[in-house]
Design a protein around this motif. Structure first.
Motif, PDB file in Angstrom:
ATOM      1  N   ARG A 170       0.847  -1.189   0.000  1.00  0.00           N
ATOM      2  CA  ARG A 170       0.000   0.000   0.000  1.00  0.00           C
ATOM      3  C   ARG A 170       0.886   1.243   0.000  1.00  0.00           C
ATOM      4  O   ARG A 170       2.080   1.173   0.259  1.00  0.00           O
ATOM      5  CB  ARG A 170      -0.914   0.026   1.228  1.00  0.00           C
ATOM      6  N   ASN A 171       0.272   2.400  -0.266  1.00  0.00           N
ATOM      7  CA  ASN A 171       1.003   3.663  -0.363  1.00  0.00           C
ATOM      8  C   ASN A 171       0.412   4.713   0.555  1.00  0.00           C
ATOM      9  O   ASN A 171      -0.762   4.669   0.897  1.00  0.00           O
ATOM     10  CB  ASN A 171       0.931   4.200  -1.793  1.00  0.00           C
ATOM     11  N   TRP A 172       1.246   5.655   0.881  1.00  0.00           N
ATOM     12  CA  TRP A 172       0.820   6.856   1.570  1.00  0.00           C
ATOM     13  C   TRP A 172       1.424   8.007   0.788  1.00  0.00           C
ATOM     14  O   TRP A 172       2.663   8.148   0.742  1.00  0.00           O
ATOM     15  CB  TRP A 172       1.314   6.840   3.012  1.00  0.00           C
ATOM     16  N   GLY A 173       0.604   8.786   0.154  1.00  0.00           N
ATOM     17  CA  GLY A 173       1.090   9.854  -0.709  1.00  0.00           C
ATOM     18  C   GLY A 173       1.683   9.297  -1.987  1.00  0.00           C
ATOM     19  O   GLY A 173       1.361   8.190  -2.415  1.00  0.00           O
ATOM     20  N   LYS A 174       2.574  10.064  -2.595  1.00  0.00           N
ATOM     21  CA  LYS A 174       3.160   9.658  -3.878  1.00  0.00           C
ATOM     22  C   LYS A 174       4.425   8.826  -3.731  1.00  0.00           C
ATOM     23  O   LYS A 174       4.803   8.112  -4.643  1.00  0.00           O
ATOM     24  CB  LYS A 174       3.483  10.900  -4.716  1.00  0.00           C
ATOM     25  N   ARG A 175       5.113   8.888  -2.610  1.00  0.00           N
ATOM     26  CA  ARG A 175       6.434   8.264  -2.498  1.00  0.00           C
ATOM     27  C   ARG A 175       6.601   7.223  -1.397  1.00  0.00           C
ATOM     28  O   ARG A 175       7.534   6.436  -1.445  1.00  0.00           O
ATOM     29  CB  ARG A 175       7.492   9.347  -2.271  1.00  0.00           C
ATOM     30  N   ILE A 176       5.750   7.197  -0.401  1.00  0.00           N
ATOM     31  CA  ILE A 176       5.917   6.278   0.731  1.00  0.00           C
ATOM     32  C   ILE A 176       5.125   4.995   0.463  1.00  0.00           C
ATOM     33  O   ILE A 176       3.954   5.039   0.110  1.00  0.00           O
ATOM     34  CB  ILE A 176       5.451   6.920   2.054  1.00  0.00           C
ATOM     35  N   SER A 177       5.789   3.863   0.647  1.00  0.00           N
ATOM     36  CA  SER A 177       5.193   2.557   0.385  1.00  0.00           C
ATOM     37  C   SER A 177       5.294   1.686   1.636  1.00  0.00           C
ATOM     38  O   SER A 177       6.317   1.676   2.311  1.00  0.00           O
ATOM     39  CB  SER A 177       5.945   1.897  -0.777  1.00  0.00           C
ATOM     40  N   PHE A 178       4.229   0.946   1.933  1.00  0.00           N
ATOM     41  CA  PHE A 178       4.199   0.000   3.048  1.00  0.00           C
ATOM     42  C   PHE A 178       4.012  -1.390   2.473  1.00  0.00           C
ATOM     43  O   PHE A 178       3.231  -1.581   1.545  1.00  0.00           O
ATOM     44  CB  PHE A 178       3.049   0.308   4.007  1.00  0.00           C
ATOM     45  N   GLU A 179       4.713  -2.369   3.031  1.00  0.00           N
ATOM     46  CA  GLU A 179       4.590  -3.733   2.530  1.00  0.00           C
ATOM     47  C   GLU A 179       4.610  -4.733   3.684  1.00  0.00           C
ATOM     48  O   GLU A 179       5.391  -4.588   4.616  1.00  0.00           O
ATOM     49  CB  GLU A 179       5.746  -4.034   1.576  1.00  0.00           C
TER      50      GLU A 179
ATOM     51  N   ARG B  12       7.748 -10.322   6.776  1.00  0.00           N
ATOM     52  CA  ARG B  12       8.491  -9.123   6.404  1.00  0.00           C
ATOM     53  C   ARG B  12       7.560  -7.926   6.454  1.00  0.00           C
ATOM     54  O   ARG B  12       6.501  -7.924   5.835  1.00  0.00           O
ATOM     55  CB  ARG B  12       9.037  -9.280   4.999  1.00  0.00           C
ATOM     56  N   LEU B  13       7.954  -6.915   7.189  1.00  0.00           N
ATOM     57  CA  LEU B  13       7.246  -5.657   7.260  1.00  0.00           C
ATOM     58  C   LEU B  13       8.230  -4.569   6.874  1.00  0.00           C
ATOM     59  O   LEU B  13       9.324  -4.503   7.432  1.00  0.00           O
ATOM     60  CB  LEU B  13       6.708  -5.418   8.670  1.00  0.00           C
ATOM     61  N   SER B  14       7.863  -3.729   5.910  1.00  0.00           N
ATOM     62  CA  SER B  14       8.807  -2.702   5.481  1.00  0.00           C
ATOM     63  C   SER B  14       8.100  -1.412   5.108  1.00  0.00           C
ATOM     64  O   SER B  14       6.928  -1.400   4.738  1.00  0.00           O
ATOM     65  CB  SER B  14       9.644  -3.197   4.297  1.00  0.00           C
ATOM     66  N   VAL B  15       8.853  -0.327   5.223  1.00  0.00           N
ATOM     67  CA  VAL B  15       8.433   0.992   4.779  1.00  0.00           C
ATOM     68  C   VAL B  15       9.444   1.402   3.729  1.00  0.00           C
ATOM     69  O   VAL B  15      10.668   1.306   3.956  1.00  0.00           O
ATOM     70  CB  VAL B  15       8.445   2.007   5.948  1.00  0.00           C
ATOM     71  N   GLY B  16       8.965   1.847   2.571  1.00  0.00           N
ATOM     72  CA  GLY B  16       9.875   2.196   1.492  1.00  0.00           C
ATOM     73  C   GLY B  16       9.658   3.596   0.974  1.00  0.00           C
ATOM     74  O   GLY B  16       8.574   4.185   1.141  1.00  0.00           O
ATOM     75  N   TYR B  17      10.681   4.115   0.340  1.00  0.00           N
ATOM     76  CA  TYR B  17      10.602   5.396  -0.358  1.00  0.00           C
ATOM     77  C   TYR B  17      10.783   5.124  -1.836  1.00  0.00           C
ATOM     78  O   TYR B  17      11.828   4.588  -2.243  1.00  0.00           O
ATOM     79  CB  TYR B  17      11.683   6.363   0.152  1.00  0.00           C
ATOM     80  N   VAL B  18       9.771   5.447  -2.652  1.00  0.00           N
ATOM     81  CA  VAL B  18       9.823   5.192  -4.092  1.00  0.00           C
ATOM     82  C   VAL B  18      10.673   6.277  -4.739  1.00  0.00           C
ATOM     83  O   VAL B  18      10.308   7.470  -4.737  1.00  0.00           O
ATOM     84  CB  VAL B  18       8.410   5.155  -4.702  1.00  0.00           C
ATOM     85  N   ILE B  19      11.820   5.886  -5.280  1.00  0.00           N
ATOM     86  CA  ILE B  19      12.746   6.824  -5.913  1.00  0.00           C
ATOM     87  C   ILE B  19      12.244   7.212  -7.303  1.00  0.00           C
ATOM     88  O   ILE B  19      12.225   8.359  -7.678  1.00  0.00           O
ATOM     89  CB  ILE B  19      14.162   6.227  -5.958  1.00  0.00           C
ATOM     90  N   PHE B  20      11.836   6.220  -8.098  1.00  0.00           N
ATOM     91  CA  PHE B  20      11.150   6.469  -9.385  1.00  0.00           C
ATOM     92  C   PHE B  20      10.228   5.348  -9.709  1.00  0.00           C
ATOM     93  O   PHE B  20      10.240   4.300  -9.146  1.00  0.00           O
ATOM     94  CB  PHE B  20      12.126   6.723 -10.539  1.00  0.00           C
TER      95      PHE B  20
END
Length: 184
Positions: free
Chosen positions: A144-153, A176-184
């Motif tokens: 899932r996402n929060w805003g345009k760049r933050i991703s939760f998995e 696995r639980l992770s928070v990501g930043y979408v670079i592109f």
């Protein structure tokens, strides 16, 4: 071993039954930096058809273990290990999610996956050293996402791993639980 083979076949069957190849399609490619519960990594996800991707990942993972305690204290162990993996992801209900007006940006959806990976020798450890080895992980996940760049998995599966030093296979739950930043 029969149970594990049956579980793997059930996952692959569910993957086939729930898979969709509709007009809705995933993002063509994305690069993310991830912080997991016990590590950090970088992954590149490439669409291979409308509802499936290949996810390549390099990460530094920390594993924790506890084997009990006695008069000499507790028996905690940890290992800091580089890992590399390739994961096939089959997303499902992606078109229905879009039809309901829910966001699908950055491949937000549910998926079945199969991961094959390699871990190198540990950079640092205390107690038991897992050593270099390979791993196979069938799993179910949600992104899932929060805003345009933050991703939760979140990904939940079963890991089959081989320790090269001991030449033995083991199977353990893999969460696995992770928070990501979408670079592109």
């Amino acid at each position: 071993m029969k149970f594990h083979l049956c579980w793997l076949l059930a996952c692959l069957t569910c993957n086939y039954l729930f898979a969709q190849d509709s007009t809705a399609s995933l993002k063509a490619r994305q690069l993310k930096g991830n912080l997991t519960f016990l590590g950090a990594g970088l992954n590149y996800e490439q669409r291979i058809y409308n509802s499936a991707t290949v996810n390549l990942e390099a990460q530094i993972s920390t594993s924790l273990g506890y084997s009990g305690n006695d008069y000499n204290g507790s028996h905690w162990s940890y290992a800091l290990t580089p890992m590399f993996s390739a994961e096939f992801r089959q997303y499902y209900n992606f078109a229905r999610r879009q039809a309901k007006g829910k966001t699908s940006r950055n491949n937000a959806g549910n998926f079945f996956s199969f991961t094959a990976g390699f871990r190198t020798e540990s950079l640092a450890y205390s107690g038991a050293d897992p050593g270099a080895g390979v791993m196979l992980i069938p799993a179910w996940g949600i992104q899932r996402n929060w805003g345009k760049r933050i991703s939760f998995e979140g990904r939940f599966g079963w890991e089959f791993s081989k320790n090269n030093r001991e030449n033995s296979w083991e199977d353990i739950p893999n969460i696995r639980l992770s928070v990501g930043y979408v670079i592109f």
